[in-house]
Design a protein around this motif. Structure first.
Motif, PDB file in Angstrom:
ATOM      1  N   ILE A   1      -8.536  15.168   5.410  1.00 54.33           N
ATOM      2  CA  ILE A   1      -7.111  15.217   5.763  1.00 54.33           C
ATOM      3  C   ILE A   1      -6.782  14.081   6.742  1.00 54.33           C
ATOM      4  O   ILE A   1      -5.858  13.301   6.534  1.00 54.33           O
ATOM      5  CB  ILE A   1      -6.742  16.571   6.407  1.00 54.33           C
ATOM      6  CG1 ILE A   1      -7.212  17.737   5.539  1.00 54.33           C
ATOM      7  CG2 ILE A   1      -5.229  16.653   6.644  1.00 54.33           C
ATOM      8  CD1 ILE A   1      -6.988  19.111   6.148  1.00 54.33           C
ATOM      9  N   MET A   2      -7.575  13.987   7.797  1.00 60.49           N
ATOM     10  CA  MET A   2      -7.299  13.008   8.859  1.00 60.49           C
ATOM     11  C   MET A   2      -7.306  11.567   8.331  1.00 60.49           C
ATOM     12  O   MET A   2      -6.563  10.719   8.802  1.00 60.49           O
ATOM     13  CB  MET A   2      -8.348  13.141   9.985  1.00 60.49           C
ATOM     14  CG  MET A   2      -8.293  14.434  10.766  1.00 60.49           C
ATOM     15  SD  MET A   2      -6.860  14.563  11.865  1.00 60.49           S
ATOM     16  CE  MET A   2      -7.272  13.398  13.148  1.00 60.49           C
ATOM     17  N   ARG A   3      -8.153  11.315   7.350  1.00 60.66           N
ATOM     18  CA  ARG A   3      -8.303   9.925   6.890  1.00 60.66           C
ATOM     19  C   ARG A   3      -7.039   9.387   6.216  1.00 60.66           C
ATOM     20  O   ARG A   3      -6.887   8.181   6.059  1.00 60.66           O
ATOM     21  CB  ARG A   3      -9.520   9.769   5.971  1.00 60.66           C
ATOM     22  CG  ARG A   3      -9.395  10.435   4.630  1.00 60.66           C
ATOM     23  CD  ARG A   3     -10.752  10.514   3.950  1.00 60.66           C
ATOM     24  NE  ARG A   3     -11.155   9.215   3.429  1.00 60.66           N
ATOM     25  CZ  ARG A   3     -10.937   8.800   2.176  1.00 60.66           C
ATOM     26  NH1 ARG A   3     -10.325   9.596   1.318  1.00 60.66           N
ATOM     27  NH2 ARG A   3     -11.340   7.631   1.778  1.00 60.66           N
ATOM     28  N   LEU A   4      -6.102  10.277   5.880  1.00 65.56           N
ATOM     29  CA  LEU A   4      -4.830   9.780   5.314  1.00 65.56           C
ATOM     30  C   LEU A   4      -4.079   8.915   6.330  1.00 65.56           C
ATOM     31  O   LEU A   4      -3.227   8.111   5.964  1.00 65.56           O
ATOM     32  CB  LEU A   4      -3.944  10.949   4.868  1.00 65.56           C
ATOM     33  CG  LEU A   4      -4.470  11.775   3.697  1.00 65.56           C
ATOM     34  CD1 LEU A   4      -3.505  12.881   3.333  1.00 65.56           C
ATOM     35  CD2 LEU A   4      -4.733  10.870   2.481  1.00 65.56           C
ATOM     36  N   GLY A   5      -4.418   9.092   7.604  1.00 62.55           N
ATOM     37  CA  GLY A   5      -3.840   8.216   8.637  1.00 62.55           C
ATOM     38  C   GLY A   5      -4.663   6.959   8.843  1.00 62.55           C
ATOM     39  O   GLY A   5      -4.357   6.149   9.721  1.00 62.55           O
ATOM     40  N   GLY A   6      -5.705   6.769   8.051  1.00 58.70           N
ATOM     41  CA  GLY A   6      -6.610   5.636   8.249  1.00 58.70           C
ATOM     42  C   GLY A   6      -6.385   4.491   7.275  1.00 58.70           C
ATOM     43  O   GLY A   6      -5.388   4.453   6.551  1.00 58.70           O
ATOM     44  N   LEU A   7      -7.353   3.575   7.248  1.00 57.65           N
ATOM     45  CA  LEU A   7      -7.188   2.327   6.483  1.00 57.65           C
ATOM     46  C   LEU A   7      -8.122   2.257   5.283  1.00 57.65           C
ATOM     47  O   LEU A   7      -8.241   1.221   4.647  1.00 57.65           O
ATOM     48  CB  LEU A   7      -7.471   1.119   7.404  1.00 57.65           C
ATOM     49  CG  LEU A   7      -6.586   1.004   8.656  1.00 57.65           C
ATOM     50  CD1 LEU A   7      -7.049  -0.179   9.522  1.00 57.65           C
ATOM     51  CD2 LEU A   7      -5.122   0.825   8.272  1.00 57.65           C
ATOM     52  N   ASP A   8      -8.809   3.365   4.980  1.00 54.78           N
ATOM     53  CA  ASP A   8      -9.867   3.267   3.966  1.00 54.78           C
ATOM     54  C   ASP A   8      -9.641   4.222   2.796  1.00 54.78           C
ATOM     55  O   ASP A   8     -10.559   4.881   2.334  1.00 54.78           O
ATOM     56  CB  ASP A   8     -11.219   3.575   4.619  1.00 54.78           C
ATOM     57  CG  ASP A   8     -11.262   4.991   5.179  1.00 54.78           C
ATOM     58  OD1 ASP A   8     -10.186   5.627   5.271  1.00 54.78           O
ATOM     59  OD2 ASP A   8     -12.366   5.468   5.511  1.00 54.78           O
ATOM     60  N   HIS A   9      -8.393   4.342   2.348  1.00 57.46           N
ATOM     61  CA  HIS A   9      -8.149   5.209   1.184  1.00 57.46           C
ATOM     62  C   HIS A   9      -7.046   4.588   0.327  1.00 57.46           C
ATOM     63  O   HIS A   9      -6.352   3.661   0.769  1.00 57.46           O
ATOM     64  CB  HIS A   9      -7.730   6.615   1.646  1.00 57.46           C
ATOM     65  CG  HIS A   9      -6.440   6.621   2.415  1.00 57.46           C
ATOM     66  ND1 HIS A   9      -5.209   6.680   1.822  1.00 57.46           N
ATOM     67  CD2 HIS A   9      -6.195   6.553   3.753  1.00 57.46           C
ATOM     68  CE1 HIS A   9      -4.266   6.656   2.739  1.00 57.46           C
ATOM     69  NE2 HIS A   9      -4.832   6.568   3.911  1.00 57.46           N
ATOM     70  N   ASP A  10      -6.882   5.127  -0.879  1.00 55.81           N
ATOM     71  CA  ASP A  10      -5.864   4.547  -1.766  1.00 55.81           C
ATOM     72  C   ASP A  10      -4.699   5.516  -2.003  1.00 55.81           C
ATOM     73  O   ASP A  10      -3.952   5.380  -2.969  1.00 55.81           O
ATOM     74  CB  ASP A  10      -6.502   4.081  -3.083  1.00 55.81           C
ATOM     75  CG  ASP A  10      -7.323   5.201  -3.704  1.00 55.81           C
ATOM     76  OD1 ASP A  10      -7.174   6.360  -3.238  1.00 55.81           O
ATOM     77  OD2 ASP A  10      -8.104   4.920  -4.630  1.00 55.81           O
ATOM     78  N   GLN A  11      -4.553   6.499  -1.115  1.00 57.20           N
ATOM     79  CA  GLN A  11      -3.408   7.423  -1.175  1.00 57.20           C
ATOM     80  C   GLN A  11      -2.219   6.778  -0.440  1.00 57.20           C
ATOM     81  O   GLN A  11      -2.414   5.834   0.321  1.00 57.20           O
ATOM     82  CB  GLN A  11      -3.752   8.728  -0.438  1.00 57.20           C
ATOM     83  CG  GLN A  11      -5.020   9.410  -0.908  1.00 57.20           C
ATOM     84  CD  GLN A  11      -4.851   9.991  -2.286  1.00 57.20           C
ATOM     85  OE1 GLN A  11      -3.929  10.745  -2.512  1.00 57.20           O
ATOM     86  NE2 GLN A  11      -5.705   9.593  -3.207  1.00 57.20           N
ATOM     87  N   PRO A  12      -1.007   7.349  -0.589  1.00 53.75           N
ATOM     88  CA  PRO A  12       0.093   6.852   0.248  1.00 53.75           C
ATOM     89  C   PRO A  12      -0.269   7.023   1.726  1.00 53.75           C
ATOM     90  O   PRO A  12      -0.844   8.031   2.123  1.00 53.75           O
ATOM     91  CB  PRO A  12       1.255   7.769  -0.151  1.00 53.75           C
ATOM     92  CG  PRO A  12       0.915   8.263  -1.511  1.00 53.75           C
ATOM     93  CD  PRO A  12      -0.583   8.361  -1.559  1.00 53.75           C
ATOM     94  N   ARG A  13       0.039   6.036   2.531  1.00 52.41           N
ATOM     95  CA  ARG A  13      -0.381   6.039   3.942  1.00 52.41           C
ATOM     96  C   ARG A  13       0.471   6.985   4.778  1.00 52.41           C
ATOM     97  O   ARG A  13       1.682   7.039   4.613  1.00 52.41           O
ATOM     98  CB  ARG A  13      -0.288   4.630   4.513  1.00 52.41           C
ATOM     99  CG  ARG A  13      -1.174   3.634   3.804  1.00 52.41           C
ATOM    100  CD  ARG A  13      -1.072   2.281   4.464  1.00 52.41           C
ATOM    101  NE  ARG A  13      -1.584   2.352   5.826  1.00 52.41           N
ATOM    102  CZ  ARG A  13      -1.116   1.633   6.826  1.00 52.41           C
ATOM    103  NH1 ARG A  13      -0.126   0.792   6.652  1.00 52.41           N
ATOM    104  NH2 ARG A  13      -1.645   1.750   8.027  1.00 52.41           N
ATOM    105  N   VAL A  14      -0.177   7.695   5.691  1.00 53.61           N
ATOM    106  CA  VAL A  14       0.549   8.548   6.646  1.00 53.61           C
ATOM    107  C   VAL A  14       0.636   7.785   7.968  1.00 53.61           C
ATOM    108  O   VAL A  14      -0.382   7.320   8.488  1.00 53.61           O
ATOM    109  CB  VAL A  14      -0.191   9.887   6.867  1.00 53.61           C
ATOM    110  CG1 VAL A  14       0.489  10.688   7.969  1.00 53.61           C
ATOM    111  CG2 VAL A  14      -0.226  10.686   5.565  1.00 53.61           C
ATOM    112  N   PHE A  15       1.831   7.676   8.486  1.00 56.63           N
ATOM    113  CA  PHE A  15       2.028   6.969   9.751  1.00 56.63           C
ATOM    114  C   PHE A  15       1.661   7.942  10.871  1.00 56.63           C
ATOM    115  O   PHE A  15       2.458   8.754  11.320  1.00 56.63           O
ATOM    116  CB  PHE A  15       3.474   6.499   9.880  1.00 56.63           C
ATOM    117  CG  PHE A  15       3.642   5.452  10.947  1.00 56.63           C
ATOM    118  CD1 PHE A  15       3.431   4.113  10.641  1.00 56.63           C
ATOM    119  CD2 PHE A  15       3.985   5.804  12.241  1.00 56.63           C
ATOM    120  CE1 PHE A  15       3.572   3.136  11.624  1.00 56.63           C
ATOM    121  CE2 PHE A  15       4.123   4.834  13.227  1.00 56.63           C
ATOM    122  CZ  PHE A  15       3.915   3.499  12.922  1.00 56.63           C
TER     123      PHE A  15
END
Ligand SMILES: Cc1ncc(COP(=O)(O)O)c(C=O)c1O
Length: 453
Positions: A291-305
């Protein structure tokens, strides 16, 4: 005992004559002219205190504070429960000061962000990542946003029995003070009742695949029923929702690792704040990596600010937090909070019995986080009686919106408080018998969540 009680009541009345609030009184109109509400936090506002109360605090040391007029008090719930070690607690002040001399904010992250992240994750079972912020509201809101992004759902299930989660619209929109918040936003927040699994299950049934997260404090004034928190977690997992524990208060109080550790239920996300830095502004959102990694730089999902603010990781607040945690571990702070709360609780219970106040005045919550209730002759919640009790405490040198203790509340402080409580309860008894108006000086306190002034 009646004699002692009468003596205490008499000495209290002498104390009234001596208490001078004139400097506070002079400053109050200016504060209201310059600041909406006269204070930056509603819980500190004039409407939350009796008229016979200090208007401003000049300084604090340990659990003692001095008002603008030089009156000294023992204080409870210091800094809205943030100051758990004590005011101006030297090792923490020193750690923050040392860090300030090295610089407080740079163009790139400071190493101390990683240092505190490592320590927090060492403390918390089952959390893989953590991000810092300045206050509890920001991290609870960030949890809701992350959960919405993670699940692709809009609705939020909020525990109705817990008083506060955030200054932001998703929560304040559900209270009486919802001016300025679009109904479209408020409607996305649904309410369930604590310790009532059925009420939460009904929300899931009524809104299938629409609830992103379940938001609650693991515990507030009422403890969880056996297995309740584990069942909430199971239900969340069954329905594909994120379980979020708001540990802004319970963190560093029930246990260093929060009430999740105390009760043995690990949520998907949790928020810490208040006590993390002994009054310095620092809060944390912690949780599962996926869950937390959605705020990170290493995934291809829409980014969470996620929690990106100018002051979010000021180094001196992080240094204060590291030192606070070190002291907690070395000096067994949590055990001390429970012990001192228990000492106060048993002394207060004795006074309640001596004044025949069972059902009218009492304590609730865990010893590390004691609150009191005030009921009128009909045993209904009463703001006039709350005001009277606080007024009588202040007269006797105690500022007590709650009885939330700190590491600086010594045995002597607790015993002095118990004497003040006893004196206040003698007056409370008389007010029950003769009418509260006879003893209350000025208007009663008002509820924070109200539509109009
Ligand atoms: C349980 C809980 N959550 C969140 C908050 C918000 O924290 P802050 O005031 O630091 O924004 C509070 C504040 O009182 C709180 O009690």
């Amino acid at each position: 005992m009646a004699n002692t009680a009468d003596k205490l009541a008499a000495s209290a009345l002498e104390a009234v004559d001596r208490m001078d609030f004139s400097k506070s009184r002079d400053l109050q109109p200016k504060a209201h002219r310059l600041i909406p509400g006269g204070a930056h936090t509603y819980a500190k506002g004039d409407d939350q205190y009796p008229e016979q109360a200090p208007g401003f605090i000049a300084r604090g040391k340990g659990c003692h504070v001095w008002d603008l007029d030089g009156n000294e008090y023992i204080e409870y719930g210091m800094g809205l429960r943030a100051v758990t070690l004590g005011h101006a607690f030297e090792p923490v002040v020193e750690a923050a000061y040392k860090q300030m001399q090295l610089g407080t904010n740079f163009s790139r992250p400071a190493k101390i962000e990683v240092d505190l992240a490592e320590v927090m994750l060492e403390i918390l079972d089952g959390a893989d990542m953590v991000k810092f912020a300045k206050n509890g509201s920001d991290v609870t809101t960030a949890a809701v946003k992350l959960a919405r992004a993670y699940t692709g759902r809009d609705l939020v299930a909020i525990c109705d029995d817990h008083p506060f989660f955030s200054v932001d619209d998703w929560f304040i929109g559900t209270t009486e003070v919802n001016a300025g918040i679009p109904q479209a936003v408020s409607r996305l927040s649904l309410k369930f009742s604590y310790n009532d699994l059925g009420s939460l299950r009904r929300l899931f049934d009524q809104h299938p695949n629409q609830i992103a997260c379940v938001v609650l404090e693991p515990e507030n004034a009422v403890p969880p029923a056996p297995n309740y928190l584990a069942q909430v977690k199971d239900l969340c997992e069954e329905r594909g929702a994120v379980l979020f524990f708001d540990e802004t208060i319970t963190g560093f109080r029930w246990h260093l690792a929060g009430a999740q550790k105390f009760h043995g239920v690990v949520p998907h996300l949790s928020a810490f704040g208040k006590a993390m830095g002994n009054g310095f502004a620092v809060a944390a959102l912690a949780g599962k990596r996926d869950i937390m990694r959605l705020g990170g730089l290493d995934h291809d999902q829409p980014r969470v600010f996620l929690l990106s603010t100018t002051h979010g990781a000021e180094t001196h607040a992080l240094a204060a937090s590291l030192e606070t945690i070190r002291i907690y571990r070395e000096r067994h702070v949590v055990e001390f909070l429970w012990k001192q709360g228990e000492r106060l609780r048993s002394l207060v219970h004795r006074s309640v019995a001596e004044n025949r106040l069972e059902g009218f005045f009492g304590l609730a919550g865990r010893p590390c986080n004691l609150i009191f209730f005030t009921h009128d002759q009909e045993q209904q919640r009463s703001q006039p009686f709350r005001t009277l009790f606080m007024q009588e405490l202040i007269r006797r040198g105690v500022i007590g919106p709650s009885f939330v203790v700190s590491f600086s509340h010594s045995d002597a402080d607790i015993d002095r408080t118990a004497e003040a409580v006893h004196g206040a309860l003698v007056v409370y008894r008389k007010a029950l018998d003769e009418g509260v108006a006879k003893y209350l000086e000025g208007r009663p306190i008002k509820p924070v969540y109200r539509k109009f002034n």
